[in-house]
Design an enzyme around this catalytic site. Sequence first.
Site, short mmCIF file in Angstrom:
data_model
loop_
_atom_site.label_atom_id
_atom_site.label_comp_id
_atom_site.label_asym_id
_atom_site.label_seq_id
_atom_site.Cartn_x
_atom_site.Cartn_y
_atom_site.Cartn_z
CG LEU A 130 -2.05 -0.98 1.35
CD1 LEU A 130 -2.77 -0.80 2.69
CD2 LEU A 130 -3.02 -0.83 0.20
CG ASP A 131 0.62 4.44 -2.96
OD1 ASP A 131 1.45 3.63 -3.40
OD2 ASP A 131 -0.13 5.12 -3.69
CG MET A 132 4.29 6.61 3.77
SD MET A 132 5.87 7.49 3.69
CE MET A 132 5.95 8.18 5.35
CG LEU A 133 0.93 9.86 1.64
CD1 LEU A 133 0.68 11.06 0.72
CD2 LEU A 133 1.27 10.33 3.05
CB THR A 134 -2.98 4.13 0.80
OG1 THR A 134 -2.83 4.91 -0.38
CG2 THR A 134 -4.31 3.39 0.74
#
Length: 282
Positions: A130-134
């Site tokens: 998962l993306d860091m911000l997700t």
Amino acid sequence: MTTYHYSFTYPVYLMPTSVGELMRKLLIPRKWRHFLRSEKKILINGKYLPLNFLVKPGDRIEIQLDHVESDQQAYPASGKLPKIVYEDTDILVINKPAGQKTHPNLHEVDTALNDCATYLVYSPYIVHRLDMLTNGLLLVAKNPAVVPILNRQLTNKTLHREYLAWVSNSKQIEKKGIIDLPIGHDPSDQRKRMVRPDGLNAVTHYEVIKKEQNKILVKLTLETGRTHQIRVHLAALNAPIIGDPLYNSDYQEGEQLQLTAFQLTFRKPFSFENKTIKLEEK
């Protein structure tokens, strides 16, 4: 070398199939199928049967894997526990918070997989990211025997990931649709991706769930898994995700990206049981 044992009953709702086809349906890698056959480590009702013999509903299948290898890197423990949503013998599903990386680079020890290492007291095995911000559901393998099977599920789309995103209100977004736009690197910013003709194929399905005065809740599923795919595709529809510092020109300092991986559906390895994990709404 560790030996992994699996046993299950062939479901009554499936048609009879050959032993060889059974192993393919279970997504067992070819190399492992060779060892199971040559070493007679796949048993039907306690007996080894040739590959062309039929497996029938109600038959008991036993599998013993002795040749599982992995070059997975070690993940040191962070000292923090993950938020566990689901766990069985082979799989851990956690709720990764926004702002945390999935896996470490170099000497980092504060990622989601480091937290999983704290809980398991050994290194987990990565399946997807998962993306860091997700924030949201992240599936982690607890042993290497299930990794290639889960990877095959990602490839053949039997492992489904669904997302929810709050986006800026846009007249360009329909009730539902498919975004089929190739994605490549943004030459002006190494952190970013962009829609470009020479990019990699990228397909996102979306459906509007509800509308509020200044924002829209959208459910999304992915056919492909490009970096920042959902963020880039929604921005291309002039409906950027709220709180997106890279792709939303109205981003306000301190906002959190409003993108959540809220549901996972997969088939449990070495079985025909489908499992759906859903993040509870707050």
